[in-house]
Design a protein around this motif. Structure first.
Motif, PDB file in Angstrom:
ATOM      1  N   SER A   1      23.547  67.721  21.065  1.00 20.12           N
ATOM      2  CA  SER A   1      23.547  67.136  19.722  1.00 20.12           C
ATOM      3  C   SER A   1      24.220  68.031  18.687  1.00 20.12           C
ATOM      4  CB  SER A   1      22.123  66.793  19.289  1.00 20.12           C
ATOM      5  OG  SER A   1      21.316  67.948  19.286  1.00 20.12           O
ATOM      6  N   THR A   2      24.136  69.337  18.852  1.00 16.01           N
ATOM      7  CA  THR A   2      24.774  70.250  17.904  1.00 16.01           C
ATOM      8  C   THR A   2      26.291  70.102  17.957  1.00 16.01           C
ATOM      9  OG1 THR A   2      22.941  71.815  18.134  1.00 16.01           O
ATOM     10  CG2 THR A   2      24.990  72.660  17.194  1.00 16.01           C
ATOM     11  N   ALA A   3      26.848  70.094  19.163  1.00 14.51           N
ATOM     12  CA  ALA A   3      28.296  69.935  19.315  1.00 14.51           C
ATOM     13  C   ALA A   3      28.738  68.556  18.834  1.00 14.51           C
ATOM     14  CB  ALA A   3      28.705  70.147  20.767  1.00 14.51           C
ATOM     15  N   LEU A   4      27.987  67.529  19.188  1.00 16.27           N
ATOM     16  CA  LEU A   4      28.354  66.176  18.761  1.00 16.27           C
ATOM     17  C   LEU A   4      28.370  66.057  17.242  1.00 16.27           C
ATOM     18  CD1 LEU A   4      26.503  63.953  21.373  1.00 16.27           C
ATOM     19  CD2 LEU A   4      28.972  64.115  21.014  1.00 16.27           C
ATOM     20  N   ALA A   5      27.404  66.662  16.581  1.00 21.02           N
ATOM     21  CA  ALA A   5      27.366  66.618  15.115  1.00 21.02           C
ATOM     22  C   ALA A   5      28.606  67.289  14.528  1.00 21.02           C
ATOM     23  CB  ALA A   5      26.098  67.288  14.597  1.00 21.02           C
ATOM     24  N   LEU A   6      29.005  68.415  15.094  1.00 21.75           N
ATOM     25  CA  LEU A   6      30.197  69.106  14.627  1.00 21.75           C
ATOM     26  C   LEU A   6      31.442  68.253  14.857  1.00 21.75           C
ATOM     27  CD1 LEU A   6      31.626  71.662  13.537  1.00 21.75           C
ATOM     28  CD2 LEU A   6      31.746  72.448  15.922  1.00 21.75           C
ATOM     29  N   TYR A   7      31.574  67.714  16.060  1.00 27.58           N
ATOM     30  CA  TYR A   7      32.751  66.888  16.368  1.00 27.58           C
ATOM     31  C   TYR A   7      32.803  65.644  15.482  1.00 27.58           C
ATOM     32  CZ  TYR A   7      32.987  69.869  20.523  1.00 27.58           C
ATOM     33  OH  TYR A   7      33.062  70.937  21.378  1.00 27.58           O
ATOM     34  N   HIS A   8      31.674  65.011  15.275  1.00 20.32           N
ATOM     35  CA  HIS A   8      31.624  63.829  14.403  1.00 20.32           C
ATOM     36  C   HIS A   8      32.023  64.195  12.971  1.00 20.32           C
ATOM     37  CE1 HIS A   8      28.620  61.629  17.245  1.00 20.32           C
ATOM     38  NE2 HIS A   8      29.880  61.447  17.611  1.00 20.32           N
TER      39      HIS A   8
ATOM     40  N   ILE B   1      42.535  71.988  15.208  1.00 20.34           N
ATOM     41  CA  ILE B   1      43.084  70.692  14.791  1.00 20.34           C
ATOM     42  C   ILE B   1      44.406  70.892  14.056  1.00 20.34           C
ATOM     43  CG2 ILE B   1      42.706  68.709  13.270  1.00 20.34           C
ATOM     44  CD1 ILE B   1      39.677  69.014  14.005  1.00 20.34           C
ATOM     45  N   ARG B   2      44.456  71.877  13.175  1.00 19.45           N
ATOM     46  CA  ARG B   2      45.697  72.181  12.456  1.00 19.45           C
ATOM     47  C   ARG B   2      46.811  72.531  13.434  1.00 19.45           C
ATOM     48  NH1 ARG B   2      48.468  76.318  11.569  1.00 19.45           N
ATOM     49  NH2 ARG B   2      46.884  77.777  12.266  1.00 19.45           N
ATOM     50  N   TYR B   3      46.506  73.357  14.432  1.00 22.73           N
ATOM     51  CA  TYR B   3      47.495  73.751  15.436  1.00 22.73           C
ATOM     52  C   TYR B   3      48.037  72.530  16.174  1.00 22.73           C
ATOM     53  CZ  TYR B   3      49.589  75.737  19.591  1.00 22.73           C
ATOM     54  OH  TYR B   3      50.468  76.040  20.610  1.00 22.73           O
ATOM     55  N   PHE B   4      47.136  71.689  16.656  1.00 26.02           N
ATOM     56  CA  PHE B   4      47.579  70.494  17.372  1.00 26.02           C
ATOM     57  C   PHE B   4      48.446  69.610  16.478  1.00 26.02           C
ATOM     58  CE2 PHE B   4      43.974  70.854  20.561  1.00 26.02           C
ATOM     59  CZ  PHE B   4      44.813  70.966  21.663  1.00 26.02           C
ATOM     60  N   ARG B   5      48.000  69.384  15.260  1.00 20.28           N
ATOM     61  CA  ARG B   5      48.745  68.541  14.320  1.00 20.28           C
ATOM     62  C   ARG B   5      50.149  69.098  14.088  1.00 20.28           C
ATOM     63  NH1 ARG B   5      45.101  67.887  10.200  1.00 20.28           N
ATOM     64  NH2 ARG B   5      44.492  65.835  10.902  1.00 20.28           N
ATOM     65  N   GLU B   6      50.254  70.403  13.861  1.00 18.89           N
ATOM     66  CA  GLU B   6      51.548  71.037  13.605  1.00 18.89           C
ATOM     67  C   GLU B   6      52.458  71.037  14.834  1.00 18.89           C
ATOM     68  OE1 GLU B   6      50.767  74.912  11.983  1.00 18.89           O
ATOM     69  OE2 GLU B   6      50.141  74.076  10.052  1.00 18.89           O
ATOM     70  N   ASN B   7      51.878  70.825  15.999  1.00 20.04           N
ATOM     71  CA  ASN B   7      52.669  70.826  17.232  1.00 20.04           C
ATOM     72  C   ASN B   7      52.850  69.421  17.797  1.00 20.04           C
ATOM     73  OD1 ASN B   7      53.435  73.716  18.159  1.00 20.04           O
ATOM     74  ND2 ASN B   7      51.430  73.868  17.197  1.00 20.04           N
TER      75      ASN B   7
ATOM     76  N   GLY C   1      25.766  78.627  13.683  1.00 18.74           N
ATOM     77  CA  GLY C   1      25.158  78.388  12.382  1.00 18.74           C
ATOM     78  C   GLY C   1      25.732  79.235  11.267  1.00 18.74           C
ATOM     79  N   ARG C   2      26.829  79.940  11.542  1.00 16.97           N
ATOM     80  CA  ARG C   2      27.444  80.814  10.539  1.00 16.97           C
ATOM     81  C   ARG C   2      28.813  80.308  10.081  1.00 16.97           C
ATOM     82  NH1 ARG C   2      25.994  86.879  12.684  1.00 16.97           N
ATOM     83  NH2 ARG C   2      23.869  86.409  13.311  1.00 16.97           N
ATOM     84  N   GLY C   3      29.198  79.122  10.534  1.00 17.30           N
ATOM     85  CA  GLY C   3      30.473  78.560  10.101  1.00 17.30           C
ATOM     86  C   GLY C   3      31.662  78.879  10.987  1.00 17.30           C
ATOM     87  N   TYR C   4      31.445  79.666  12.044  1.00 12.00           N
ATOM     88  CA  TYR C   4      32.559  80.024  12.918  1.00 12.00           C
ATOM     89  C   TYR C   4      33.099  78.819  13.684  1.00 12.00           C
ATOM     90  CZ  TYR C   4      31.143  84.848  12.059  1.00 12.00           C
ATOM     91  OH  TYR C   4      30.830  86.033  11.455  1.00 12.00           O
ATOM     92  N   GLY C   5      32.220  77.944  14.118  1.00 12.71           N
ATOM     93  CA  GLY C   5      32.651  76.746  14.835  1.00 12.71           C
ATOM     94  C   GLY C   5      33.494  75.844  13.957  1.00 12.71           C
ATOM     95  N   LYS C   6      33.056  75.626  12.725  1.00  7.28           N
ATOM     96  CA  LYS C   6      33.814  74.790  11.791  1.00  7.28           C
ATOM     97  C   LYS C   6      35.185  75.394  11.510  1.00  7.28           C
ATOM     98  CE  LYS C   6      29.833  72.862   9.437  1.00  7.28           C
ATOM     99  NZ  LYS C   6      29.079  72.833   8.193  1.00  7.28           N
TER     100      LYS C   6
ATOM    101  N   ALA D   1      36.897  77.554  13.357  1.00  6.99           N
ATOM    102  CA  ALA D   1      37.739  77.537  14.557  1.00  6.99           C
ATOM    103  C   ALA D   1      38.234  76.131  14.860  1.00  6.99           C
ATOM    104  CB  ALA D   1      36.961  78.102  15.749  1.00  6.99           C
ATOM    105  N   LEU D   2      37.360  75.136  14.767  1.00  7.61           N
ATOM    106  CA  LEU D   2      37.766  73.767  15.058  1.00  7.61           C
ATOM    107  C   LEU D   2      38.807  73.282  14.050  1.00  7.61           C
ATOM    108  CD1 LEU D   2      37.460  71.392  16.951  1.00  7.61           C
ATOM    109  CD2 LEU D   2      35.502  70.629  15.600  1.00  7.61           C
ATOM    110  N   SER D   3      38.665  73.668  12.815  1.00  6.55           N
ATOM    111  CA  SER D   3      39.648  73.322  11.798  1.00  6.55           C
ATOM    112  C   SER D   3      41.022  73.889  12.157  1.00  6.55           C
ATOM    113  CB  SER D   3      39.189  73.848  10.441  1.00  6.55           C
ATOM    114  OG  SER D   3      40.131  73.542   9.448  1.00  6.55           O
ATOM    115  N   GLU D   4      41.064  75.137  12.602  1.00  9.57           N
ATOM    116  CA  GLU D   4      42.326  75.764  13.000  1.00  9.57           C
ATOM    117  C   GLU D   4      42.918  75.118  14.249  1.00  9.57           C
ATOM    118  OE1 GLU D   4      44.332  78.123  11.492  1.00  9.57           O
ATOM    119  OE2 GLU D   4      42.996  77.559   9.856  1.00  9.57           O
TER     120      GLU D   4
END
Length: 88
Positions: free
Chosen positions: A60-67, A40-46, A28-33, A35-38
């Motif tokens: 449901s919490t993880a699914l909401a983030l992934y969605h 995705i960026r890593y995968f895209r760049e590779n 709930g502090r933005g760390y998941g968002k 980290a997931l952004s980074e």
């Protein structure tokens, strides 16, 4: 924890986000968002054109983030977890 299987001939299964966990006391502090952004960026760049992950359907919490990042269920199961893909 993520994986890249360069020897896998199936392009759909080369890039996996195997485990993605944020300790409950830090959620709930933005760390998941962030980290997931980074990730995705890593995968895209590779060179990834899609990322696959799985999670429990009741998470449901993880699914909401992934969605939020564009991951969508594809109808597959990985043992007892639903599979989601993000097309880059």
């Amino acid at each position: 924890m993520f994986a890249f299987d360069e020897n896998n001939e199936d392009e759909d299964d080369k890039y996996w986000l195997w485990r993605f966990m944020i300790d409950e006391s830090w959620q709930g502090r933005g760390y998941g968002k962030a980290a997931l952004s980074e990730i995705i960026r890593y995968f895209r760049e590779n060179g990834a054109d899609q990322i696959t992950l799985s999670t429990k359907e009741e998470n449901s919490t993880a699914l909401a983030l992934y969605h939020q990042f564009g991951f969508r269920e594809n109808g597959e199961m990985n043992d007892e977890e639903i599979v989601l893909k993000l097309f880059l």
